[in-house]
Structure formats: structure tokens, C-alpha cells
Design an enzyme around this catalytic site. Structure first.
Site, PDB file in Angstrom:
ATOM      1  N   LYS A 172       0.858  -1.186   0.000  1.00  0.00           N
ATOM      2  CA  LYS A 172       0.000   0.000   0.000  1.00  0.00           C
ATOM      3  C   LYS A 172       0.896   1.237   0.000  1.00  0.00           C
ATOM      4  O   LYS A 172       1.520   1.557   1.004  1.00  0.00           O
ATOM      5  CB  LYS A 172      -0.866   0.034   1.277  1.00  0.00           C
ATOM      6  N   GLU A 247      10.185   1.999  10.441  1.00  0.00           N
ATOM      7  CA  GLU A 247      11.165   3.070  10.218  1.00  0.00           C
ATOM      8  C   GLU A 247      10.401   4.381  10.295  1.00  0.00           C
ATOM      9  O   GLU A 247       9.483   4.599   9.516  1.00  0.00           O
ATOM     10  CB  GLU A 247      11.840   2.930   8.846  1.00  0.00           C
ATOM     11  N   CYS A 281      13.686  11.720   6.008  1.00  0.00           N
ATOM     12  CA  CYS A 281      13.766  11.315   7.413  1.00  0.00           C
ATOM     13  C   CYS A 281      15.171  11.505   7.941  1.00  0.00           C
ATOM     14  O   CYS A 281      15.382  11.631   9.135  1.00  0.00           O
ATOM     15  CB  CYS A 281      13.333   9.867   7.566  1.00  0.00           C
ATOM     16  N   GLU A 379       9.737  16.615  14.729  1.00  0.00           N
ATOM     17  CA  GLU A 379      10.098  16.579  13.317  1.00  0.00           C
ATOM     18  C   GLU A 379       9.189  17.527  12.521  1.00  0.00           C
ATOM     19  O   GLU A 379       7.972  17.462  12.631  1.00  0.00           O
ATOM     20  CB  GLU A 379       9.923  15.153  12.789  1.00  0.00           C
TER      21      GLU A 379
HETATM   22  P1  NAD Z   1       2.422   8.625   7.626  1.00  0.00           P
HETATM   23  O1  NAD Z   1       2.742   7.934   8.899  1.00  0.00           O
HETATM   24  O2  NAD Z   1       1.372   9.650   7.613  1.00  0.00           O
HETATM   25  O3  NAD Z   1       2.002   7.560   6.519  1.00  0.00           O
HETATM   26  C1  NAD Z   1       2.839   6.476   6.184  1.00  0.00           C
HETATM   27  C2  NAD Z   1       1.984   5.387   5.561  1.00  0.00           C
HETATM   28  O4  NAD Z   1       1.113   4.849   6.566  1.00  0.00           O
HETATM   29  C3  NAD Z   1       1.076   5.870   4.428  1.00  0.00           C
HETATM   30  O5  NAD Z   1       1.019   4.897   3.408  1.00  0.00           O
HETATM   31  C4  NAD Z   1      -0.265   6.005   5.124  1.00  0.00           C
HETATM   32  O6  NAD Z   1      -1.352   5.927   4.242  1.00  0.00           O
HETATM   33  C5  NAD Z   1      -0.220   4.824   6.075  1.00  0.00           C
HETATM   34  N1  NAD Z   1      -1.161   4.905   7.205  1.00  0.00           N
HETATM   35  C6  NAD Z   1      -1.684   6.021   7.754  1.00  0.00           C
HETATM   36  N2  NAD Z   1      -2.531   5.684   8.755  1.00  0.00           N
HETATM   37  C7  NAD Z   1      -2.522   4.328   8.843  1.00  0.00           C
HETATM   38  C8  NAD Z   1      -3.196   3.389   9.677  1.00  0.00           C
HETATM   39  N3  NAD Z   1      -4.030   3.775  10.627  1.00  0.00           N
HETATM   40  N4  NAD Z   1      -2.960   2.077   9.491  1.00  0.00           N
HETATM   41  C9  NAD Z   1      -2.087   1.665   8.544  1.00  0.00           C
HETATM   42  N5  NAD Z   1      -1.430   2.516   7.702  1.00  0.00           N
HETATM   43  C10 NAD Z   1      -1.644   3.834   7.852  1.00  0.00           C
HETATM   44  O7  NAD Z   1       3.814   9.210   7.072  1.00  0.00           O
HETATM   45  P2  NAD Z   1       4.048  10.122   5.781  1.00  0.00           P
HETATM   46  O8  NAD Z   1       3.525  11.491   6.079  1.00  0.00           O
HETATM   47  O9  NAD Z   1       3.585   9.425   4.550  1.00  0.00           O
HETATM   48  O10 NAD Z   1       5.642  10.160   5.701  1.00  0.00           O
HETATM   49  C11 NAD Z   1       6.423  11.064   6.419  1.00  0.00           C
HETATM   50  C12 NAD Z   1       7.051  10.379   7.613  1.00  0.00           C
HETATM   51  O11 NAD Z   1       7.809   9.240   7.183  1.00  0.00           O
HETATM   52  C13 NAD Z   1       8.052  11.248   8.342  1.00  0.00           C
HETATM   53  O12 NAD Z   1       7.837  11.144   9.729  1.00  0.00           O
HETATM   54  C14 NAD Z   1       9.402  10.657   7.978  1.00  0.00           C
HETATM   55  O13 NAD Z   1      10.423  10.870   8.922  1.00  0.00           O
HETATM   56  C15 NAD Z   1       9.061   9.221   7.851  1.00  0.00           C
HETATM   57  N6  NAD Z   1      10.059   8.517   7.052  1.00  0.00           N
HETATM   58  C16 NAD Z   1      10.927   7.682   7.692  1.00  0.00           C
HETATM   59  C17 NAD Z   1      11.907   7.014   6.986  1.00  0.00           C
HETATM   60  C18 NAD Z   1      12.852   6.074   7.675  1.00  0.00           C
HETATM   61  O14 NAD Z   1      13.390   5.206   7.017  1.00  0.00           O
HETATM   62  N7  NAD Z   1      13.064   6.203   8.976  1.00  0.00           N
HETATM   63  C19 NAD Z   1      12.009   7.191   5.604  1.00  0.00           C
HETATM   64  C20 NAD Z   1      11.110   8.061   4.979  1.00  0.00           C
HETATM   65  C21 NAD Z   1      10.129   8.705   5.721  1.00  0.00           C
END
Ligand code: NAD
Length: 480
Positions: A172, A247, A281, A379
């Protein structure tokens, strides 16, 4: 308007509804309408993956090698076109986007090789005549949930090891950037993945993601995204007995010491803080600078920032593309306002008008900040960096570690003594010396500690820890 379907059990299928994917550099440019799965459709994808696992888990390393190798070659051959699509949907600059696509290709090539390197161990038993054999087996159906900031690299670094080790996948992608994952899944399907081995279900996290996390037919979940979503997913996976890997966010420090090469430090900080619009990130969001170099460093940063061109991700010469969407833009502005209210001095950080309607924000440098301020604890995920002035190296290391996160950390210094000490004592999964906190190789482990990550590392040979399970077999003497 182009339509993009979900991919389930080897078929392209319409979703329950559609969602528009819009270019953040130009809101009048709609990339297409993408299917939105509901819980039932997600469950059908999971069932298809379960059914396909029976055969795929018994496939030969050669079959898996050939598939992954071909996927890598196709992505490489289509790098320019896929990079353009990625820049259009996410807003990173075209060179950055093409670089990300190239990385996705190399990841598939690397994991093609890993299919041949899996091996096992024969261990002498402590009991007479007994033989012990330690092998790895696939886990089963893996649910992959990815964020919007690396629309092809993150799906690649989860799908490639999952398939390499004989698992089947339901992915997804993030709601904002489904096009790159759609193309990736299409490439895998066209390379000959059997029906059900790879399934794509686009849609909302609260619907599709939730269905993946709560299904008893999913054996493991690999998630990248925000801390709050990750922790909620982790709790649900734990409750239902799934293996999981998270992550999450970062608040990555970049230390600049008095003895640093000023040009090297400024380049590392400009890149780490602002490239990819700071939406990494691993972005250097806290610049921790010692007193002796502070004034020269700040002057140099401001001069470099003024020369950065913010604009359309696809335009020649753009250094910083748009923020990904209106919600993220508002979050960036909110944190800039909070930093100001907390006593910080803000340079830059204003909205910018361009020819097209888009989410353009000038990079922001916030000085006069201390570790306790929210701007240094939470963040932001935008082109926003704060500066903490410290007396010496010891204070810098203490400030670097004064965070609940631990993804990446950097130091700019010409001293081997401080560089070595920092590498050993900073609390982070990745450490950079005289180079940006963001920007990593594809064949070595990636991940953090403290609040940034949970579970085994991703990428490189370490990825097998998550995507396989270990079996220990005892063979008694006398067994023929
Ligand atoms: P997010 O947590 O909003 O969403 C991530 C994913 O989770 C999306 O596909 C979203 O649709 C899904 N999601 C949301 N609610 C959910 C639920 N209740 N159940 C299951 N899935 C759900 O994050 P984002 O805004 O897409 O990305 C930004 C974040 O990602 C930042 O915090 C960034 O630091 C982090 N990030 C971390 C890394 C790493 O490797 N540590 C790499 C890239 C991004």
C-alpha cells in the site's frame, strides 16, 4: 483523465473509488485518477498473496534472481521517464528524482544477488553424532506500507528483499504518490512475477493500511512513515502476533566544530537540511555549531540559501522543489511560527509565488534556539533547520544526543580525535563525517535507534533478518 487500477492476483482491477494525484509544482497538472481499495478488496489481495506463497516459497533462487534482475534492468532503462513521473508527483527536483529511480534499480540488482547468497550453516552438536543445521525460510505474506517522500526507493527496498527470500507481497503506497509504485508493480508483473506474488492496493491508511495490519493472513508488516502511525501499527501487529519493522521520524543533528572546513560544513548542511525540500527522514534539521565558527557559518549559510532556486521540480536549475501538499506546507509554517514564538530568529521561510500554482516555500534557518524548544524536539519534515550554538565538542555531543530520535547524525571537523569519538558516542543508526546526514548507499544497512526505528535494519544483507525466519534442525545419528 488517465485511470490507474489496483493489481490483485495477476489482474488490474478497479477500486471502490478513485483519488486524484496532483503535481505539487503545478496544481493544474493532474497525473491521473488512482483506484482506492476498500477493506474487502484489500482482503482479496491478501488471499491472493497467501495462495501464491505456496509456490513462490518453493521457487528456485535462479527464478527469483531472474525476476529481480530483470526488474532492475527495466527500471534502469526507464530511469529518465520514471524520474520525471516521480518529480511530477512528489516534487523533488528532476536530478534528485532520477537519482532515486536509479537507486531503486540498484536495489533490485543487489537483492537479485542476495537470492544466491542465502546459504545456511552446519554446526557441530554438543551431543555425540548429532548434526545441527541452521537455515532460513520465507515468512509468508508481507504487508508493506510506505510514505510519500521516496515514492519508488522505499517500495523497492521493501519489495525486493521480500520477493528475493520467497515471500509474497501486498503493498500500500502513500495516498499522495501512488504513481511511482504503480509503475514499479507493473514492471514486476511484466517481468513475469506469478499471479498473487505481488499485489498493489492503493488507498487510505485508515482503510487499506488498517486492513493489512489487522488481517490474520498477513504474517509480517514493514512500515515506513511517521512515529504516531508507526507506533499504532506496531501495537496492532504485536497484539495479533505479527512480525513487524518500523522506520519512523528523525531530528537529525549535524555538528559543526571550530576546526571544520567551512566550505565543506556549509555544503553538508545546505544539502542535508534543504535538498529534497528537507522532506527526508535523514534531513539535518538541527545544526549544532560551536562558538568559534558560529558567525562565519551563519553568514555562509545565509549567502548560500539566497542563491538556492526554489521552483518547479521539472525546471532546469531548480535546487529546491515544492513542499508535497498544502497540509505539509501548513505544518512547516506552523513550526516556523512556533520557533519564532519560542524566541528563535527566522531567516527565510516565506511562501513564494511562481508562474504555476504550487506549494513553494523558501528554506528557513532558525537561529537563537535551544535544545528544549519544540523546533528542536519535533520533526518538521520541510526545508526548515534550526541552529543551536554550543561552547565546545562535549556540549555539541550532548546536544546531538538530546533527542528522542536516533536515525542519522553528522559531524564536520578536521580532527580525527573528535570524528572518532563522535562516531562511537552519538546515539544514531547512521553517522556521517564531513558529509550530509542524508544520502546513503544502497547495499549497506539503513535504520536508526531510539524513537526512530523498531526491528531489524532494512537494506543490504541485513534485510534478511526481517524477511526470513530461522529454522534450527537436529539430525540424530543413525538417520539415513
Ligand atoms: P504517515 O505515517 O502519515 O504515513 C505512512 C503510511 O502509513 C502511508 O502509506 C499512510 O497511508 C499509512 N497509514 C496512515 N494511517 C494508517 C493506519 N491507521 N494504518 C495503517 N497505515 C496507515 O507518514 P508520511 O507522512 O507518509 O511520511 C512522512 C514520515 O515518514 C516522516 O515522519 C518521515 O520521517 C518518515 N520517514 C521515515 C523514513 C525512515 O526510514 N526512517 C524514511 C522516509 C520517511
Amino acid at each position: 483523465m488517465s485511470q490507474f487500477a489496483n493489481y490483485i492476483d495477476g489482474q488490474w482491477v478497479e477500486g471502490a473509488s478513485v483519488s486524484r494525484n496532483v503535481n505539487p509544482s503545478n496544481l493544474d497538472d493532474v497525473i491521473g485518477e488512482f483506484a482506492q481499495a476498500d477493506a474487502d478488496q484489500t482482503q482479496r489481495a491478501i488471499s491472493a498473496a497467501r495462495k501464491a506463497f505456496a509456490q513462490w516459497s518453493l521457487s528456485t533462487p535462479q527464478q527469483r534472481f531472474d525476476l529481480l534482475d530483470q526488474v532492475g534492468s527495466t527500471i534502469l532503462a526507464r530511469k529518465a521517464e520514471l524520474g520525471r513521473l516521480l518529480a511530477r508527483e512528489e516534487g523533488k527536483t528532476l536530478p534528485e528524482a532520477i537519482g532515486e529511480v536509479g537507486r531503486a534499480a540498484q536495489i533490485f540488482k543487489f537483492f537479485a544477488g542476495e537470492t544466491l547468497r542465502i546459504g545456511g550453516e552446519i554446526v557441530p552438536s554438543v551431543r555425540p553424532g548429532m548434526t545441527v543445521e541452521v537455515t532460513r525460510e520465507p515468512l509468508g505474506v508481507i504487508g508493506l506500507i510506505t510514505p510519500w517522500n521516496f515514492p519508488i526507493a522505499i517500495p523497492a527496498w521493501k519489495i525486493a528483499p521480500a520477493l528475493a527470500f520467497g515471500n509474497t507481497v501486498v503493498i500500500k503506497p502513500a495516498d499522495l504518490v501512488p504513481a511511482s509504485t504503480y509503475e514499479l508493480v507493473k514492471i514486476i508483473a511484466e517481468a513475469g512475477a506469478p499471479a498473487g506474488v505481488i499485489n498493489l492496493v492503493m488507498g487510505r491508511g485508515s482503510v487499506v493500511g488498517e486492513a493489512l495490519v489487522s488481517s490474520p493472513d498477513v504474517d509480517a508488516v514493514s512500515f515506513t512513515g511517521s512515529v504516531s502511525t508507526g507506533r499504532a501499527i506496531g501495537a496492532k501487529c504485536f497484539a495479533s502476533g505479527k512480525k513487524f519493522q518500523l522506520e519512523m521520524g528523525g531530528k537529525n543533528p549535524m555538528v559543526v566544530l571550530d576546526d571544520a572546513d567551512l566550505a565543506v560544513a556549509i555544503e553538508a548542511c545546505i544539502n542535508g537540511a534543504f535538498y529534497s525540500t528537507g522532506q527526508r527522514c535523514t534531513a539535518s534539521s538541527r545544526l549544532i555549531v560551536t562558538e568559534g565558527i558560529y558567525d562565519r557559518f551563519i553568514d555562509g549559510m545565509k549567502a548560500r540559501m539566497q542563491a538556492l532556486k526554489v521552483g518547479d521540480a521539472l525546471a532546469d536549475g531548480t535546487h529546491i522543489g515544492p513542499v508535497v501538499d498544502d497540509k505539509q506546507l501548513q505544518q512547516d509554517e506552523r513550526y516556523i511560527a512556533i520557533a519564532r514564538e519560542e524566541g528563535g530568529t527566522v531567516f527565510g521561510g516565506e511562501r513564494i509565488e511562481r508562474e504555476t500554482r504550487g506549494y513553494f516555500l523558501a528554506p528557513a534557518l532558525i537561529t537563537e534556539t535551544t535544545s528544549g524548544m519544540r523546533i528542536n524536539r519535533e520533526e518538521v519534515f520541510g526545508p526548515v533547520a534550526s541552529v543551536i550554538k554550543v561552547k565546545d565538542y562535549d556540549a555539541a555531543l550532548a546536544a546531538a544526543n538530546d533527542t528522542e530520535f536516533g536515525l542519522s547524525a553528522g559531524i564536520c571537523t578536521t580532527s580525527l580525535k573528535y570524528a572518532s569519538h563522535f562516531r562511537r558516542h552519538v546515539q544514531a543508526g547512521m553517522v556521517m563525517v564531513n558529509t550530509a546526514t542524508a544520502g546513503v548507499d544502497y547495499h549497506v544497512p539503513f535504520g536508526g535507534r531510539k524513537g526512530s526505528s523498531y526491528g531489524p535494519r532494512e537494506q543490504g544483507s541485513y534485510a534478511r533478518e526481517f524477511y526470513t525466519t530461522v529454522k534450527t534442525a537436529y539430525v540424530s545419528p543413525g538417520t539415513v
